[in-house]
Structure formats: C-alpha cells, structure tokens
Design an enzyme around this catalytic site. Structure first.
Site, PDB file in Angstrom:
ATOM      1  N   GLY A  10       0.840  -1.200   0.000  1.00 54.33           N
ATOM      2  CA  GLY A  10       0.000   0.000   0.000  1.00 54.33           C
ATOM      3  C   GLY A  10       0.874   1.247   0.000  1.00 54.33           C
ATOM      4  O   GLY A  10       0.569   2.252   0.630  1.00 54.33           O
ATOM      5  N   GLN A  14      -1.801   7.393   1.374  1.00 55.32           N
ATOM      6  CA  GLN A  14      -1.506   8.608   2.130  1.00 55.32           C
ATOM      7  C   GLN A  14      -0.287   8.433   3.055  1.00 55.32           C
ATOM      8  O   GLN A  14       0.587   9.301   3.109  1.00 55.32           O
ATOM      9  CB  GLN A  14      -2.750   8.941   2.957  1.00 55.32           C
ATOM     10  CG  GLN A  14      -2.827  10.366   3.445  1.00 55.32           C
ATOM     11  CD  GLN A  14      -3.996  10.562   4.416  1.00 55.32           C
ATOM     12  OE1 GLN A  14      -4.727   9.622   4.737  1.00 55.32           O
ATOM     13  NE2 GLN A  14      -4.156  11.775   4.887  1.00 55.32           N
ATOM     14  N   ARG A  38      -1.702  -0.556  -7.903  1.00 58.67           N
ATOM     15  CA  ARG A  38      -1.471   0.189  -9.136  1.00 58.67           C
ATOM     16  C   ARG A  38      -0.098   0.845  -9.091  1.00 58.67           C
ATOM     17  O   ARG A  38       0.380   1.221  -8.020  1.00 58.67           O
ATOM     18  CB  ARG A  38      -2.526   1.299  -9.311  1.00 58.67           C
ATOM     19  CG  ARG A  38      -3.746   0.856 -10.107  1.00 58.67           C
ATOM     20  CD  ARG A  38      -4.768   1.975 -10.158  1.00 58.67           C
ATOM     21  NE  ARG A  38      -5.264   2.306  -8.831  1.00 58.67           N
ATOM     22  CZ  ARG A  38      -6.270   1.657  -8.227  1.00 58.67           C
ATOM     23  NH1 ARG A  38      -6.886   0.680  -8.846  1.00 58.67           N
ATOM     24  NH2 ARG A  38      -6.653   1.990  -7.021  1.00 58.67           N
ATOM     25  N   ASP A  51      -1.666  -7.529  -5.002  1.00 55.74           N
ATOM     26  CA  ASP A  51      -2.905  -7.440  -4.237  1.00 55.74           C
ATOM     27  C   ASP A  51      -2.665  -8.227  -2.954  1.00 55.74           C
ATOM     28  O   ASP A  51      -2.359  -9.415  -3.005  1.00 55.74           O
ATOM     29  CB  ASP A  51      -4.030  -8.077  -5.073  1.00 55.74           C
ATOM     30  CG  ASP A  51      -5.364  -8.039  -4.353  1.00 55.74           C
ATOM     31  OD1 ASP A  51      -5.393  -7.691  -3.149  1.00 55.74           O
ATOM     32  OD2 ASP A  51      -6.377  -8.376  -4.997  1.00 55.74           O
ATOM     33  N   TYR A 141     -14.895  -0.206   9.644  1.00 51.52           N
ATOM     34  CA  TYR A 141     -13.459   0.092   9.745  1.00 51.52           C
ATOM     35  C   TYR A 141     -12.964  -0.126  11.176  1.00 51.52           C
ATOM     36  O   TYR A 141     -11.966  -0.813  11.410  1.00 51.52           O
ATOM     37  CB  TYR A 141     -13.245   1.541   9.313  1.00 51.52           C
ATOM     38  CG  TYR A 141     -11.836   2.039   9.406  1.00 51.52           C
ATOM     39  CD1 TYR A 141     -10.840   1.533   8.584  1.00 51.52           C
ATOM     40  CD2 TYR A 141     -11.498   3.044  10.308  1.00 51.52           C
ATOM     41  CE1 TYR A 141      -9.548   2.016   8.660  1.00 51.52           C
ATOM     42  CE2 TYR A 141     -10.214   3.539  10.387  1.00 51.52           C
ATOM     43  CZ  TYR A 141      -9.239   3.016   9.568  1.00 51.52           C
ATOM     44  OH  TYR A 141      -7.960   3.497   9.652  1.00 51.52           O
ATOM     45  N   LYS A 145     -10.363  -2.900  12.673  1.00 55.47           N
ATOM     46  CA  LYS A 145      -9.135  -2.518  13.380  1.00 55.47           C
ATOM     47  C   LYS A 145      -9.094  -3.137  14.777  1.00 55.47           C
ATOM     48  O   LYS A 145      -8.042  -3.586  15.237  1.00 55.47           O
ATOM     49  CB  LYS A 145      -9.014  -0.995  13.464  1.00 55.47           C
ATOM     50  CG  LYS A 145      -8.698  -0.323  12.123  1.00 55.47           C
ATOM     51  CD  LYS A 145      -7.328  -0.721  11.601  1.00 55.47           C
ATOM     52  CE  LYS A 145      -6.975  -0.039  10.294  1.00 55.47           C
ATOM     53  NZ  LYS A 145      -5.745  -0.605   9.675  1.00 55.47           N
TER      54      LYS A 145
END
Ligand code: SER
Length: 311
Positions: A10, A14, A38, A51, A141, A145
C-alpha cells in the site's frame, strides 16, 4: 549497509508515500520495496504490483527480495468502508492474516500494522481516551481494526510474532491525496483554503477529533519499529496523541495566514462516525515505553501545510 529488507504494502497511499521516502533515506533505496495494486507515474523502483489478498503473489515477492520487515498499509478507511462493508472487512482482515502468517512461519521477522482511533466507540470516554478502556466500535473500519489488534496481540503471545502498531489519529499531510477517511476534512480544508478561500465542512463546527501532522506520524512509526523489542510492551496497538482540534479551530488557524478564509457546515453521514470517536487521546504508554513526543501544534502544522501546498 542495512541488513533489513523492507516491503511496504500500500505504498502509494496517504501514509505509504511519505513512509517510503523516509525509509529509503534510512535504509537505502535498494532495501525498500514498494508495492501497491497500481503503479504510479514516476514510480520509484523497486516496485511490485501486488494485491494483498493474493497470498501466493505476496509470498513470491517476499521471497524474491528476501524481505525481513513488512509495513502493511493497504486498507479501506472509515468512510469508504461504510460504503463497501464486505470488501472492507475482507481487505482489512485477510491482508493482515496473510502477513501475520508469514511472520508465524518465520518468513519475515517484523511487522508494522496501523490501527486507528476508530477502534473506540460511542461508549468510550471521549476526552483523553485511555490506552485501556471500553471499546465498542460501531463502524466496519473500527470493527476490523479492533479485531486486527486482537489478532496482532494473539500472534505475538502464541507465536512470538514481532508485530508493532499505532492507533493513528487523523493524519494530515500535503504530499498525497487523502483516501476516504472521516478525519480527511482537515486535509481538504487546506487545499480549498488556497484554491477558493472557502470550505464546506462535512462535520459540524465543534466536532473535535485527535489529529496529527504526517511527519510526526512517520517519525512515531519508525521510532516504534526501531525500539528494542523488550520496550514494546503493548502488542495490540499504542494510543498516539498529537493535536486535538475541531473544524472551527482549524479554520481560525488558517485565517491567521489567509484572513479572508470562510468555512460553512453541512454535516453528512461522517458526522455520526466522528461523534463515536475520541476527542483527545492519552498516549502516556507510548511516551513511557518508547519515548514518544509529538513536535507539531495546530498553527505550526497550518503554516507548513499552506506553504507546501501553495508551491
Ligand atoms: N483517519 C481515519 C479515518 O478517518 C481514522 O483512522 O478513517
């Protein structure tokens, strides 16, 4: 030369973008392998498209580069996860299982996995939220977590897996676009302040949330990963405090630099998510165990955000 070989999963998100930059400086570019679903323009090598849900592909890359540490950053954030709950659970949990199992099998030695203030819920004390407290998250989410934290601790206790984690507050940076979080208004607002001198906020004026300027978060992450194993006493995830502010306060901070800036409020479904989260965080365990100390305050962050975004 570093003996560590790092894989960031990843890496184009961000956190990944800024983390990769910092890890390259520290460990040498050739020792930091980036991966994402990507490829970006001007992607820095080594890079692999992968992935995290494809365990065989993932272990192929780990073996190819003789990876010792994995930073697992691929996940859906809070607002996006609410729109696609099944995929969010699948991605957030199975990605973690794949990496935890590789450590259990001895293929990798150390894992970093981010948790979040979203592990807390509406029954948690919201001010100066303690490390150990009621945790009844009510977003997909947050549930993923919270479950992930339990699994990290379990793998550490049962199988000796060296996994380390931080409950990030909202993260604010200028190097990348925000990715579907409830705290992301505090990134957009700076972009809009420069572009149109006004911002319509999807949270109400007095919705305070714990936040942090990205360089602080990156420093915390690397400091935690480099701390001696015996100092890392918490293997679920550490509370981490930075700045706490509401939309009105960040708008006031922006006005110190852009006096004509205006803010209006139009809360949407993300308001309920924000209302279930802490307003400020007690991070005394992180301070005690591995010496955490944030550097940026709100105005300090506003100044650098505006300077860098206006370039
Ligand atoms: N910043 C994240 C979000 O808003 C919280 O971890 O989803």
């Amino acid at each position: 030369m570093s003996t560590e070989r790092i894989l960031i999963i990843g890496s184009n998100g961000q956190i990944g973008l800024e983390l990769a930059e910092n890890l390259r400086l520290k460990y040498g570019s050739e020792n930091v392998v980036c991966s994402d679903v990507r490829k970006m323009e001007n992607q820095i090598e080594p890079f692999e498209i992968v992935d995290v849900l494809d365990k065989d592909a993932l272990s192929g890359i780990v073996k190819k580069y003789e990876i010792t540490q994995v930073y697992l950053l691929a996940a859906l954030l809070s607002a996006t996860a609410e729109k696609n709950p099944k995929f969010a659970w699948d991605l957030n949990m199975n990605g973690l299982f794949h990496v935890l199992d590789m450590a259990k099998e001895g293929i990798i030695k150390k894992i970093y996995w981010p948790s979040s203030i979203a592990v807390f819920g509406p029954t948690t004390p919201r001010l100066n939220t303690p490390q150990y407290t009621v945790m009844e998250p009510n977003t997909i989410y947050g549930i993923s977590k919270q479950a992930g934290e339990r699994y990290c601790e379990y793998y550490h206790q049962k199988y000796g897996v060296d996994v380390r984690s931080i409950r990030y507050p909202g993260l604010i940076g200028w190097k990348s676009a925000p990715g579907g979080g409830t705290t992301d208004y505090a990134v957009h607002i700076y972009h809009e302040a420069l572009k149109s001198k006004s911002y319509e906020c999807f949270l109400s004026a007095n919705t305070a949330l714990p936040m942090m300027y990205m360089p602080d978060a990156i420093r915390a992450t690397i400091e935690l990963m480099e701390a001696p194993a015996e100092n890392v006493k918490i293997r679920s995830s550490y509370n981490l405090g930075g700045i706490s502010f509401n939309p009105e306060e960040i708008a006031a901070s922006i006005r110190k630099y852009i006096p004509e800036f205006t803010i209006s409020y139009n809360p949407d479904f993300r308001q309920a998510i924000a209302d279930s989260w802490p307003q400020s965080i007690d991070d005394s365990e992180a301070r005690k165990d591995w010496g955490w100390n944030p550097a940026y305050d709100l105005d300090g962050m506003t100044k650098v955000m505006l300077e860098n975004l206006s370039k």
